[in-house]
Design an enzyme around this catalytic site. Structure first.
Site, PDB file in Angstrom:
ATOM      1  CG  HIS A  61      -1.928   1.090   1.255  1.00 52.81           C
ATOM      2  ND1 HIS A  61      -3.113   0.985   1.947  1.00 52.81           N
ATOM      3  CD2 HIS A  61      -1.953   2.323   0.693  1.00 52.81           C
ATOM      4  CE1 HIS A  61      -3.813   2.109   1.805  1.00 52.81           C
ATOM      5  NE2 HIS A  61      -3.120   2.937   1.057  1.00 52.81           N
ATOM      6  NE  ARG A  65       0.680  11.385  -3.092  1.00 53.54           N
ATOM      7  CZ  ARG A  65      -0.380  11.072  -2.373  1.00 53.54           C
ATOM      8  NH1 ARG A  65      -1.434  10.487  -2.922  1.00 53.54           N
ATOM      9  NH2 ARG A  65      -0.404  11.342  -1.072  1.00 53.54           N
ATOM     10  CG  ASP A 153      -6.286   3.883  -0.088  1.00 54.37           C
ATOM     11  OD1 ASP A 153      -6.952   3.812   0.949  1.00 54.37           O
ATOM     12  OD2 ASP A 153      -5.156   4.403  -0.131  1.00 54.37           O
ATOM     13  CG  HIS A 180      -9.913   4.659   2.857  1.00 51.72           C
ATOM     14  ND1 HIS A 180      -8.787   5.430   2.911  1.00 51.72           N
ATOM     15  CD2 HIS A 180     -10.781   5.216   3.728  1.00 51.72           C
ATOM     16  CE1 HIS A 180      -8.970   6.425   3.765  1.00 51.72           C
ATOM     17  NE2 HIS A 180     -10.179   6.315   4.276  1.00 51.72           N
ATOM     18  CG  ASP A 306      -1.788   4.988   3.581  1.00 48.71           C
ATOM     19  OD1 ASP A 306      -1.728   5.264   2.363  1.00 48.71           O
ATOM     20  OD2 ASP A 306      -2.709   5.393   4.321  1.00 48.71           O
ATOM     21  CG  HIS A 310       0.504  15.116   1.050  1.00 50.45           C
ATOM     22  ND1 HIS A 310      -0.349  15.131  -0.045  1.00 50.45           N
ATOM     23  CD2 HIS A 310      -0.005  14.180   1.903  1.00 50.45           C
ATOM     24  CE1 HIS A 310      -1.322  14.249   0.150  1.00 50.45           C
ATOM     25  NE2 HIS A 310      -1.136  13.649   1.312  1.00 50.45           N
ATOM     26  N   GLY A 325      -1.940  12.176   5.414  1.00 55.80           N
ATOM     27  CA  GLY A 325      -0.956  11.221   4.917  1.00 55.80           C
ATOM     28  C   GLY A 325       0.450  11.573   5.324  1.00 55.80           C
TER      29      GLY A 325
HETATM   30 ZN   LIG Z   1      -6.650   4.832   2.631  1.00 54.86          ZN
END
Ligand SMILES: [Zn+2]
Length: 437
Positions: A61, A65, A153, A180, A306, A310, A325
């Protein structure tokens, strides 16, 4: 023919019940022999004396991007971050721009990965077209083009009938829906765990039931259809109970937990640090402790980062406005070794299993094992070393992590993909050396 010998390391492979001082002989990128004091001439010999040799780490996971979010991360930079973190395989989520909901999108990611990536990248395709939740995608076609799972997700699969249909179809393909799992109405405008900390800070809360009610729904739909639902980033104690009970009933449910939900609580947001804003939110200590228990007893199958890059600009805003995130690929091994093995939550062997063979099993991937005949995806770790998390050491394009400035025990020494060193001693191998041997 190209050959490599990894000598004298402590080889630990839970999938093969191996733990001992062994040599690994690799021929043309495949594990050819494993044993004590192997006598072999090799083009390249790595002395792993005093080091830990494990199957390459797997993260099912991550958000790379690309396409559409290249200011945050690209497949190239994400793969460097992964290689530096000891990962030889990652599976990337389809909430890109455009969404990976077609053969074209999946082929694009695979083509860019073939050109730019140091490690194995497997695309996860969307459950619904445009991730809009209305119309399911062409699962069979997407699988044919290399999708390893389906997920919307970033968002849940909202419509229960769409979820039921998706599980019914993917059951026939023997592939999971990675959900999710959250009820959007219960999340509402919430940005933090619904508890004392959020109340004190004046932030809108997300109740536990946002997750637990959705997990219960997903389990019932998996039971009804025989489909496989994988619950992403579990954050609550009650969701663990539901998953454990479902597994006992033989329902096809698997689940993952992130390093940050295992390590942090909502106290991490007390300074309004946007670095600690995640979805689902960091919860209380009871939940964190229950996640640890559930990871230990196998209710939660694996650890997944995950990894959600950013930019500084995006995170440098008021808490409520920051995108949720944090990154994780570069240093998750060290976090988990230091905090989980260090605190006695997991044995070393259990930690390795939950970052290699267990995630491989969830998605039916071929990695996570050093068995003869497997691709030589191998990670060499110095348990005596330390990992410093700084802007200079992070290979991801983004540095959004609350662990910035911290230091953890153990260090990824070398990462090997299909018999080629892609990372060693702080440096990623140049791409040209990988693609044109
Ligand atoms: Zn998620």
């Amino acid at each position: 023919m190209s050959t490599m010998l990894i000598k004298n390391g402590r080889v630990l492979d839970p999938s093969e019940n191996l733990d001992g001082e062994l040599d690994l002989y690799i021929v043309d990128g495949v594990i050819s022999d494993i044993g004590k004091g192997l006598e072999a001439n090799a083009d390249e010999t790595i002395d792993a004396t005093g080091k830990l040799v494990v199957p390459g780490l797997i993260d099912i996971h991550v958000h790379l991007r690309e396409p559409g979010g290249e200011a945050k991360e690209t497949i190239k930079t994400g793969s460097r971050s992964a290689a530096a973190g000891g990962f030889t395989t990652v599976c990337c989520m389809p909430n890109t721009n455009p969404v990976l909901d077609s053969a074209t999108g999946v082929n694009y990611v695979r083509a860019v990965a073939a050109r730019d990536s140091l490690i194995n990248v497997h695309p996860i395709a969307a459950v619904t077209k445009g991730q809009l939740g209305k119309e399911i995608t062409e699962f069979g076609d997407l699988r044919f083009h290399g999708a390893v799972a389906f997920s919307d997700d970033g968002m849940p699969v909202y419509d229960a009938e769409i979820m039921r249909l998706a599980l019914e179809y993917t059951a026939m393909l023997n592939m999971p829906i990675m959900n999710h799992s959250e009820i959007p109405e219960l999340v509402g405008e919430g940005v933090a765990h619904h508890g004392r900390v959020a109340m004190k800070l004046g932030l809108r809360g997300v109740p536990r039931a946002a997750e637990t009610a959705s997990v219960a729904r997903d389990i019932e739909l998996a039971a009804e259809t025989g489909g496989h639902v994988h619950i992403c980033h579990v954050s609550t104690a009650r969701a663990c109970e539901l998953i454990a009970e479902a597994k006992q009933r033989g329902i096809r449910v698997t689940a993952e937990v992130t390093p940050h939900h295992l390590l942090l609580t909502d106290q991490a947001i007390e300074t309004f640090s946007t670095m600690a804003r995640v979805a689902p939110p960091l919860r209380g200590a009871e939940d964190r402790d229950a996640l640890r228990q559930a990871l230990r007893n196998g209710t939660l199958d694996c650890i997944a980062t995950d990894h959600a890059p950013h930019t500084d600009i995006e995170k440098n805003v008021p808490f409520q406005e920051a995108p949720p995130g944090m990154i994780g690929l570069d240093f998750s091994w060290a976090l988990m070794y230091h905090e989980m093995v260090g605190a006695g939550v997991l044995t070393l062997s259990e930690l390795v299993a939950r970052m290699t063979i267990e995630p491989a099993k969830v998605l039916n991937l071929s990695g996570g094992s050093l068995a003869k005949g497997r691709n030589a995806d191998v990670t060499i770790i110095d348990l005596e070393g330390t990992t410093q998390i700084t802007r200079e050491t992070i290979k991801s394009k983004s540095c959004n992590t609350p662990f910035l400035g911290k230091q953890y025990s153990s260090k990824i020494e070398t990462t090997i993909v299909k018999g080629r060193v892609v990372y060693s001693n702080g440096q990623c191998t140049k791409l040209e050396a990988i693609s044109h041997p």
